[in-house]
Design a protein around this motif. Sequence first.
Motif, PDB file in Angstrom:
ATOM      1  N   THR A 232       0.589  -1.598   0.101  1.00  0.00           N
ATOM      2  CA  THR A 232       0.050   0.388   0.149  1.00  0.00           C
ATOM      3  C   THR A 232       1.330   1.252   0.162  1.00  0.00           C
ATOM      4  O   THR A 232       0.417   1.978  -0.489  1.00  0.00           O
ATOM      5  CB  THR A 232      -1.215  -0.291   1.062  1.00  0.00           C
ATOM      6  OG1 THR A 232      -1.625  -0.918   1.181  1.00  0.00           O
ATOM      7  CG2 THR A 232      -1.898   1.192   0.999  1.00  0.00           C
ATOM      8  N   GLN A 233       2.194   1.513   0.491  1.00  0.00           N
ATOM      9  CA  GLN A 233       3.179   2.420   0.864  1.00  0.00           C
ATOM     10  C   GLN A 233       3.950   2.300  -0.637  1.00  0.00           C
ATOM     11  O   GLN A 233       4.443   3.032  -0.074  1.00  0.00           O
ATOM     12  CB  GLN A 233       3.781   1.869   2.525  1.00  0.00           C
ATOM     13  CG  GLN A 233       2.973   2.337   3.275  1.00  0.00           C
ATOM     14  CD  GLN A 233       2.098   4.237   3.426  1.00  0.00           C
ATOM     15  OE1 GLN A 233       2.512   4.784   2.646  1.00  0.00           O
ATOM     16  NE2 GLN A 233       1.139   3.774   4.416  1.00  0.00           N
ATOM     17  N   HIS A 234       3.590   1.275  -1.256  1.00  0.00           N
ATOM     18  CA  HIS A 234       4.476   0.846  -2.886  1.00  0.00           C
ATOM     19  C   HIS A 234       6.109   1.522  -2.125  1.00  0.00           C
ATOM     20  O   HIS A 234       7.322   1.813  -2.445  1.00  0.00           O
ATOM     21  CB  HIS A 234       4.418   2.653  -3.571  1.00  0.00           C
ATOM     22  CG  HIS A 234       2.886   2.777  -3.920  1.00  0.00           C
ATOM     23  ND1 HIS A 234       2.663   2.491  -4.576  1.00  0.00           N
ATOM     24  CD2 HIS A 234       2.571   3.320  -3.476  1.00  0.00           C
ATOM     25  CE1 HIS A 234       1.926   2.806  -5.147  1.00  0.00           C
ATOM     26  NE2 HIS A 234       1.451   3.614  -4.180  1.00  0.00           N
ATOM     27  N   LEU A 235       6.529  -0.183  -0.894  1.00  0.00           N
ATOM     28  CA  LEU A 235       7.688   0.103  -0.834  1.00  0.00           C
ATOM     29  C   LEU A 235       8.033  -1.231  -1.188  1.00  0.00           C
ATOM     30  O   LEU A 235       9.105  -1.718  -0.795  1.00  0.00           O
ATOM     31  CB  LEU A 235       7.728  -0.219   1.171  1.00  0.00           C
ATOM     32  CG  LEU A 235       7.696   1.375   1.516  1.00  0.00           C
ATOM     33  CD1 LEU A 235       7.083   1.595   2.986  1.00  0.00           C
ATOM     34  CD2 LEU A 235       8.138   2.550   1.450  1.00  0.00           C
ATOM     35  N   LEU A 236       7.370  -2.342  -1.491  1.00  0.00           N
ATOM     36  CA  LEU A 236       8.232  -3.441  -2.258  1.00  0.00           C
ATOM     37  C   LEU A 236       9.027  -3.390  -3.381  1.00  0.00           C
ATOM     38  O   LEU A 236       9.607  -2.255  -3.682  1.00  0.00           O
ATOM     39  CB  LEU A 236       6.766  -4.333  -2.528  1.00  0.00           C
ATOM     40  CG  LEU A 236       5.931  -4.803  -1.892  1.00  0.00           C
ATOM     41  CD1 LEU A 236       4.280  -5.929  -2.757  1.00  0.00           C
ATOM     42  CD2 LEU A 236       6.072  -5.077  -0.842  1.00  0.00           C
ATOM     43  N   GLY A 237      10.008  -4.541  -2.991  1.00  0.00           N
ATOM     44  CA  GLY A 237      11.039  -4.763  -4.350  1.00  0.00           C
ATOM     45  C   GLY A 237      10.642  -4.911  -5.209  1.00  0.00           C
ATOM     46  O   GLY A 237      11.272  -3.591  -6.609  1.00  0.00           O
ATOM     47  N   THR A 238       9.437  -5.078  -5.986  1.00  0.00           N
ATOM     48  CA  THR A 238       9.014  -4.171  -7.072  1.00  0.00           C
ATOM     49  C   THR A 238       8.282  -2.812  -7.351  1.00  0.00           C
ATOM     50  O   THR A 238       8.290  -3.195  -8.817  1.00  0.00           O
ATOM     51  CB  THR A 238       7.729  -5.450  -7.703  1.00  0.00           C
ATOM     52  OG1 THR A 238       6.910  -5.209  -6.803  1.00  0.00           O
ATOM     53  CG2 THR A 238       8.153  -7.042  -7.412  1.00  0.00           C
TER      54      THR A 238
END
Length: 320
Positions: A232-238
Amino acid sequence: MSAPLPPAQMADEAAPWPGPFVRYDLVKEFVVALAVISGLAVLLTILFSSPDDPATTIQSWAKASPSDFLTTAVTELNGTSAIATYGPPYTHTSGVSQEIAGVSPAEVVGVHIPIDTAKDYVIDPLKEIPADPRLKAALAAYQAAPLKLQEAWAGAYEEALPKVRFLRGVPILPAGNYGPVSTMMASLLGLAQSGGLDGALVAANHRFYETNYTKPLLFLAGGEYFAERAETQHLLGTQWGMMNETGSFPGQVWLWLYTFWYQIEPFKSSTNADLLVFSIMGILSLALICIPFIPGLRTLPRHLRVYRGIWREHYREVEG
């Protein structure tokens, strides 16, 4: 060195200024500049600063998604979680560590942060709960049972969790052979929701300064709640998360070269991505350090002569 200036030009430069003079108030200039910069800083901070989001804790996880917490906790108990099977540096599971050219650095170094998930995440924290004879009896029964029976109890509990419902915070499952696991999990959920499990996992390090959050973070990483919040916070590696702040706010943009590799193949789908990217960045960093010692590359500025364009006035004077 540049050639000395002719005496006539030196005399002209030393002569009094023949043009007009304008009164200049340096203090006024400083105050105006300070006020403008301060106003811009406050305005830009309001518009573009990162949000002060509350930290994700085991307590917030257990309150927001108790079923996910229980699912993760029971896999830690029966040794089937991602951390229980991670391998070095946490467990002795072999053949699961990342490797390159047939060599696994993690296995070479070995286990130096040992984690027994059942003991560290479930049994030991539950032992800290005082004055609960029912829980004490459940723990004794579970620890006295053979391994296969322990796994059967935990497995049955895990299979029933999709049907769990909560009554005043207490998990209620369909009838089944859960043994003492149902009592243990209910108590662990209560401990987590009270905030006690966060403290118990940090205090288990037995250090004067309790700043090692390895165990709580690994426990959090085992559930879906943490990953969903990161997405949700756009913090994934992808999502280029390594160089992002929370949300859509820009973060450490100098990390773009590192996180770039995770967005392309073969690194994007490789099980050894971390080790491969680390190796590539190590080689690139070493090449950057060695630029002054690489023949041809170190003399490239001299051949490109870009410096002559930058210092063109100087070379115009020197070369006449």
